[in-house]
Design a protein around this motif. Structure first.
Motif, PDB file in Angstrom:
ATOM      1  N   LYS A  21      -3.566  -8.311   1.741  1.00 28.71           N
ATOM      2  CA  LYS A  21      -3.416  -9.261   0.811  1.00 28.71           C
ATOM      3  C   LYS A  21      -4.125 -10.262   0.794  1.00 28.71           C
ATOM      4  N   ASN A  22      -4.375 -11.402   2.808  1.00 32.81           N
ATOM      5  CA  ASN A  22      -4.952 -11.887   2.463  1.00 32.81           C
ATOM      6  C   ASN A  22      -6.251 -11.661   2.606  1.00 32.81           C
ATOM      7  N   ILE A  23      -7.290 -10.867   1.957  1.00 32.04           N
ATOM      8  CA  ILE A  23      -8.602 -10.817   2.186  1.00 32.04           C
ATOM      9  C   ILE A  23      -8.563 -10.461   0.972  1.00 32.04           C
ATOM     10  N   PHE A  24      -8.038  -9.704  -0.030  1.00 32.52           N
ATOM     11  CA  PHE A  24      -7.951  -9.648  -1.405  1.00 32.52           C
ATOM     12  C   PHE A  24      -7.764 -11.241  -2.356  1.00 32.52           C
ATOM     13  N   GLU A  25      -7.343 -11.906  -1.718  1.00 31.90           N
ATOM     14  CA  GLU A  25      -6.324 -13.277  -2.020  1.00 31.90           C
ATOM     15  C   GLU A  25      -7.951 -14.202  -2.217  1.00 31.90           C
ATOM     16  N   LYS A  26      -8.701 -14.495  -1.033  1.00 30.80           N
ATOM     17  CA  LYS A  26      -9.986 -14.591  -0.601  1.00 30.80           C
ATOM     18  C   LYS A  26     -11.217 -14.174  -1.097  1.00 30.80           C
ATOM     19  N   TYR A  52      -6.766  -4.149  -4.555  1.00 28.11           N
ATOM     20  CA  TYR A  52      -5.636  -4.142  -5.375  1.00 28.11           C
ATOM     21  C   TYR A  52      -4.501  -2.869  -5.405  1.00 28.11           C
ATOM     22  N   THR A  53      -3.976  -2.145  -5.102  1.00 27.04           N
ATOM     23  CA  THR A  53      -3.678  -1.147  -5.446  1.00 27.04           C
ATOM     24  C   THR A  53      -2.076  -0.509  -6.572  1.00 27.04           C
ATOM     25  N   GLY A  54      -2.375  -1.786  -6.382  1.00 30.52           N
ATOM     26  CA  GLY A  54      -1.002  -1.923  -7.622  1.00 30.52           C
ATOM     27  C   GLY A  54      -0.330  -3.316  -7.144  1.00 30.52           C
ATOM     28  N   ASP A  55       1.052  -3.550  -8.327  1.00 34.24           N
ATOM     29  CA  ASP A  55       1.394  -4.322  -8.822  1.00 34.24           C
ATOM     30  C   ASP A  55       2.463  -4.405  -6.950  1.00 34.24           C
ATOM     31  N   PHE A  56       3.213  -5.533  -6.493  1.00 35.45           N
ATOM     32  CA  PHE A  56       3.636  -5.933  -5.717  1.00 35.45           C
ATOM     33  C   PHE A  56       4.887  -5.736  -5.457  1.00 35.45           C
ATOM     34  N   LEU A  57       5.478  -4.355  -4.140  1.00 38.89           N
ATOM     35  CA  LEU A  57       6.638  -4.136  -4.617  1.00 38.89           C
ATOM     36  C   LEU A  57       7.011  -3.654  -5.097  1.00 38.89           C
ATOM     37  N   GLU A  58       6.512  -2.480  -6.583  1.00 35.99           N
ATOM     38  CA  GLU A  58       7.458  -2.230  -7.471  1.00 35.99           C
ATOM     39  C   GLU A  58       8.571  -1.217  -7.699  1.00 35.99           C
ATOM     40  N   GLN A  59       8.916  -0.663  -6.484  1.00 37.02           N
ATOM     41  CA  GLN A  59      10.066  -0.336  -6.214  1.00 37.02           C
ATOM     42  C   GLN A  59      11.317  -1.693  -6.258  1.00 37.02           C
ATOM     43  N   HIS A  60      10.957  -2.761  -6.349  1.00 36.16           N
ATOM     44  CA  HIS A  60      11.853  -3.741  -6.175  1.00 36.16           C
ATOM     45  C   HIS A  60      11.552  -4.965  -7.424  1.00 36.16           C
ATOM     46  N   THR A  71       3.987 -11.621  -9.919  1.00 36.34           N
ATOM     47  CA  THR A  71       2.637 -11.787 -11.018  1.00 36.34           C
ATOM     48  C   THR A  71       1.541 -13.040 -10.959  1.00 36.34           C
ATOM     49  N   TYR A  72       1.701 -12.961  -9.489  1.00 38.89           N
ATOM     50  CA  TYR A  72       0.866 -14.283  -8.617  1.00 38.89           C
ATOM     51  C   TYR A  72      -0.618 -13.001  -8.294  1.00 38.89           C
ATOM     52  N   TYR A  73       0.010 -12.257  -8.033  1.00 37.81           N
ATOM     53  CA  TYR A  73      -1.210 -11.346  -7.249  1.00 37.81           C
ATOM     54  C   TYR A  73      -1.150 -10.118  -8.421  1.00 37.81           C
ATOM     55  N   ARG A  74      -0.755  -9.965  -9.844  1.00 36.08           N
ATOM     56  CA  ARG A  74      -1.137  -9.171 -10.920  1.00 36.08           C
ATOM     57  C   ARG A  74      -1.943 -10.455 -11.920  1.00 36.08           C
ATOM     58  N   SER A  75      -2.314 -11.592 -11.427  1.00 34.16           N
ATOM     59  CA  SER A  75      -2.970 -12.408 -12.508  1.00 34.16           C
ATOM     60  C   SER A  75      -3.591 -12.711 -11.816  1.00 34.16           C
ATOM     61  N   MET A  76      -4.325 -12.760 -10.698  1.00 38.68           N
ATOM     62  CA  MET A  76      -5.492 -12.619  -9.545  1.00 38.68           C
ATOM     63  C   MET A  76      -5.842 -11.148 -10.065  1.00 38.68           C
ATOM     64  N   LYS A 103      -8.987   0.909 -14.629  1.00 42.21           N
ATOM     65  CA  LYS A 103      -7.526   0.398 -14.144  1.00 42.21           C
ATOM     66  C   LYS A 103      -7.174  -0.729 -14.076  1.00 42.21           C
ATOM     67  N   ALA A 104      -7.627  -1.561 -14.872  1.00 44.78           N
ATOM     68  CA  ALA A 104      -6.838  -3.046 -15.024  1.00 44.78           C
ATOM     69  C   ALA A 104      -6.424  -2.340 -16.245  1.00 44.78           C
ATOM     70  N   VAL A 105      -5.989  -1.090 -16.801  1.00 47.65           N
ATOM     71  CA  VAL A 105      -4.896  -1.341 -18.295  1.00 47.65           C
ATOM     72  C   VAL A 105      -3.689  -0.040 -17.549  1.00 47.65           C
ATOM     73  N   LEU A 106      -3.999   0.891 -16.792  1.00 46.15           N
ATOM     74  CA  LEU A 106      -3.588   0.733 -15.623  1.00 46.15           C
ATOM     75  C   LEU A 106      -1.808   0.316 -15.719  1.00 46.15           C
ATOM     76  N   VAL A 107      -2.755  -1.160 -14.430  1.00 44.77           N
ATOM     77  CA  VAL A 107      -1.820  -2.098 -13.812  1.00 44.77           C
ATOM     78  C   VAL A 107      -0.959  -2.262 -15.723  1.00 44.77           C
ATOM     79  N   ASP A 108      -1.570  -3.019 -16.634  1.00 44.29           N
ATOM     80  CA  ASP A 108      -0.758  -3.741 -17.360  1.00 44.29           C
ATOM     81  C   ASP A 108      -1.170  -3.229 -18.307  1.00 44.29           C
TER      82      ASP A 108
END
Length: 131
Positions: A21-26, A52-60, A71-76, A103-108
Protein backbone atom coordinates in the motif's frame (compact mmCIF):
# COMPACT_ATOMS: atom_id res chain seq x y z
CA UNK A 1 -21.88 -8.19 23.19
CA UNK A 2 -19.68 -9.14 20.27
CA UNK A 3 -21.43 -10.92 17.40
CA UNK A 4 -18.55 -11.25 14.96
CA UNK A 5 -14.81 -10.76 14.86
CA UNK A 6 -13.05 -10.18 11.55
CA UNK A 7 -9.36 -10.87 11.27
CA UNK A 8 -8.42 -9.07 8.10
CA UNK A 9 -4.70 -9.78 8.17
CA UNK A 10 -2.08 -10.40 10.76
CA UNK A 11 1.64 -11.02 10.95
CA UNK A 12 3.44 -11.31 7.64
CA UNK A 13 0.30 -10.83 5.50
CA UNK A 14 -0.57 -7.60 7.26
CA UNK A 15 2.96 -6.23 6.89
CA UNK A 16 3.14 -7.22 3.23
CA UNK A 17 -0.16 -5.42 2.61
CA UNK A 18 1.03 -2.29 4.41
CA UNK A 19 4.31 -2.24 2.49
CA UNK A 20 2.51 -2.72 -0.86
CA UNK A 21 0.00 0.00 0.00
CA UNK A 22 2.76 2.42 0.94
CA UNK A 23 4.77 1.70 -2.20
CA UNK A 24 1.66 2.00 -4.42
CA UNK A 25 0.73 5.32 -2.85
CA UNK A 26 4.29 6.65 -3.07
CA UNK A 27 4.65 5.69 -6.75
CA UNK A 28 1.35 7.34 -7.66
CA UNK A 29 2.13 10.53 -5.76
CA UNK A 30 5.70 10.80 -7.06
CA UNK A 31 4.66 10.86 -10.69
CA UNK A 32 1.62 13.05 -10.19
CA UNK A 33 3.58 15.63 -8.21
CA UNK A 34 6.70 15.69 -10.35
CA UNK A 35 7.92 16.89 -13.71
CA UNK A 36 9.73 13.65 -14.45
CA UNK A 37 10.26 12.48 -18.00
CA UNK A 38 7.45 10.43 -19.54
CA UNK A 39 9.44 7.19 -19.57
CA UNK A 40 10.31 7.56 -15.87
CA UNK A 41 6.68 8.34 -15.07
CA UNK A 42 5.55 5.35 -17.13
CA UNK A 43 7.91 3.08 -15.20
CA UNK A 44 6.33 4.24 -11.92
CA UNK A 45 2.83 3.76 -13.34
CA UNK A 46 3.70 0.22 -14.41
CA UNK A 47 5.03 -0.62 -10.95
CA UNK A 48 1.98 0.91 -9.27
CA UNK A 49 -0.38 -0.95 -11.59
CA UNK A 50 1.33 -4.25 -10.81
CA UNK A 51 0.79 -3.62 -7.09
CA UNK A 52 -2.91 -2.88 -7.47
CA UNK A 53 -4.57 -6.28 -7.33
CA UNK A 54 -8.13 -5.11 -6.80
CA UNK A 55 -10.33 -3.07 -4.57
CA UNK A 56 -9.52 -2.70 -0.89
CA UNK A 57 -11.27 -5.37 1.21
CA UNK A 58 -13.58 -6.47 -1.58
CA UNK A 59 -15.40 -8.89 0.73
CA UNK A 60 -16.39 -5.94 2.98
CA UNK A 61 -17.29 -3.47 0.26
CA UNK A 62 -20.54 -2.43 1.93
CA UNK A 63 -18.97 -1.63 5.30
CA UNK A 64 -19.09 2.13 5.81
CA UNK A 65 -15.50 2.41 7.07
CA UNK A 66 -14.14 0.62 3.98
CA UNK A 67 -15.81 2.82 1.35
CA UNK A 68 -13.63 5.96 1.65
CA UNK A 69 -10.39 3.95 1.74
CA UNK A 70 -11.47 1.81 -1.17
CA UNK A 71 -12.51 4.89 -3.19
CA UNK A 72 -9.19 6.62 -2.43
CA UNK A 73 -7.02 3.77 -3.75
CA UNK A 74 -9.32 3.01 -6.67
CA UNK A 75 -9.24 6.64 -7.82
CA UNK A 76 -5.45 6.67 -7.48
CA UNK A 77 -5.22 3.56 -9.63
CA UNK A 78 -7.61 4.92 -12.26
CA UNK A 79 -5.86 8.31 -12.44
CA UNK A 80 -2.52 6.55 -12.86
CA UNK A 81 -4.03 4.35 -15.55
CA UNK A 82 -5.31 7.32 -17.56
CA UNK A 83 -1.91 8.99 -17.32
CA UNK A 84 -0.10 5.82 -18.38
CA UNK A 85 -2.43 5.34 -21.34
CA UNK A 86 -1.80 8.92 -22.43
CA UNK A 87 1.99 8.43 -22.28
CA UNK A 88 1.72 5.15 -24.18
CA UNK A 89 -0.41 6.79 -26.86
CA UNK A 90 2.21 9.52 -27.30
CA UNK A 91 4.90 6.86 -27.71
CA UNK A 92 2.54 4.84 -29.94
CA UNK A 93 2.78 1.72 -27.78
CA UNK A 94 -0.83 0.73 -28.30
CA UNK A 95 -0.49 -2.86 -27.11
CA UNK A 96 0.67 -1.73 -23.66
CA UNK A 97 -1.99 1.00 -23.58
CA UNK A 98 -4.58 -1.67 -24.33
CA UNK A 99 -3.30 -3.80 -21.43
CA UNK A 100 -3.65 -0.85 -19.03
CA UNK A 101 -7.18 -0.20 -20.29
CA UNK A 102 -8.14 -3.88 -19.97
CA UNK A 103 -7.02 -4.04 -16.35
CA UNK A 104 -8.81 -0.79 -15.52
CA UNK A 105 -12.07 -1.97 -17.11
CA UNK A 106 -11.97 -4.99 -14.82
CA UNK A 107 -11.64 -2.66 -11.82
CA UNK A 108 -14.36 -0.25 -12.96
CA UNK A 109 -16.58 -1.84 -15.62
CA UNK A 110 -19.01 1.12 -15.57
CA UNK A 111 -16.48 3.80 -16.53
CA UNK A 112 -17.36 4.64 -20.14
CA UNK A 113 -14.06 6.47 -20.70
CA UNK A 114 -12.15 3.30 -19.93
CA UNK A 115 -14.18 1.39 -22.48
CA UNK A 116 -13.52 4.15 -24.98
CA UNK A 117 -9.77 3.87 -24.27
CA UNK A 118 -9.90 0.10 -24.65
CA UNK A 119 -11.67 0.27 -28.01
CA UNK A 120 -9.42 3.08 -29.24
CA UNK A 121 -6.24 1.22 -28.28
CA UNK A 122 -7.53 -1.99 -29.86
CA UNK A 123 -8.26 -0.13 -33.09
CA UNK A 124 -4.81 1.51 -33.10
CA UNK A 125 -3.16 -1.83 -32.44
CA UNK A 126 -5.14 -3.61 -35.17
CA UNK A 127 -4.51 -0.79 -37.66
CA UNK A 128 -0.79 -1.00 -36.96
CA UNK A 129 -0.75 -4.77 -37.60
CA UNK A 130 -2.73 -4.48 -40.84
CA UNK A 131 -0.40 -1.82 -42.26
Amino acid sequence: NINKIYIVACGTAMHAGIVSKNIFEKLCKIVMDSNAENLERLKCYCEASALYTGDFLEQHKADPWVIPIRTYYRSMFLSSTYEAIHILEVTQDYTEAEKFAEKAVLVDPYDENLHYCLVKESLHWNTTIIQ
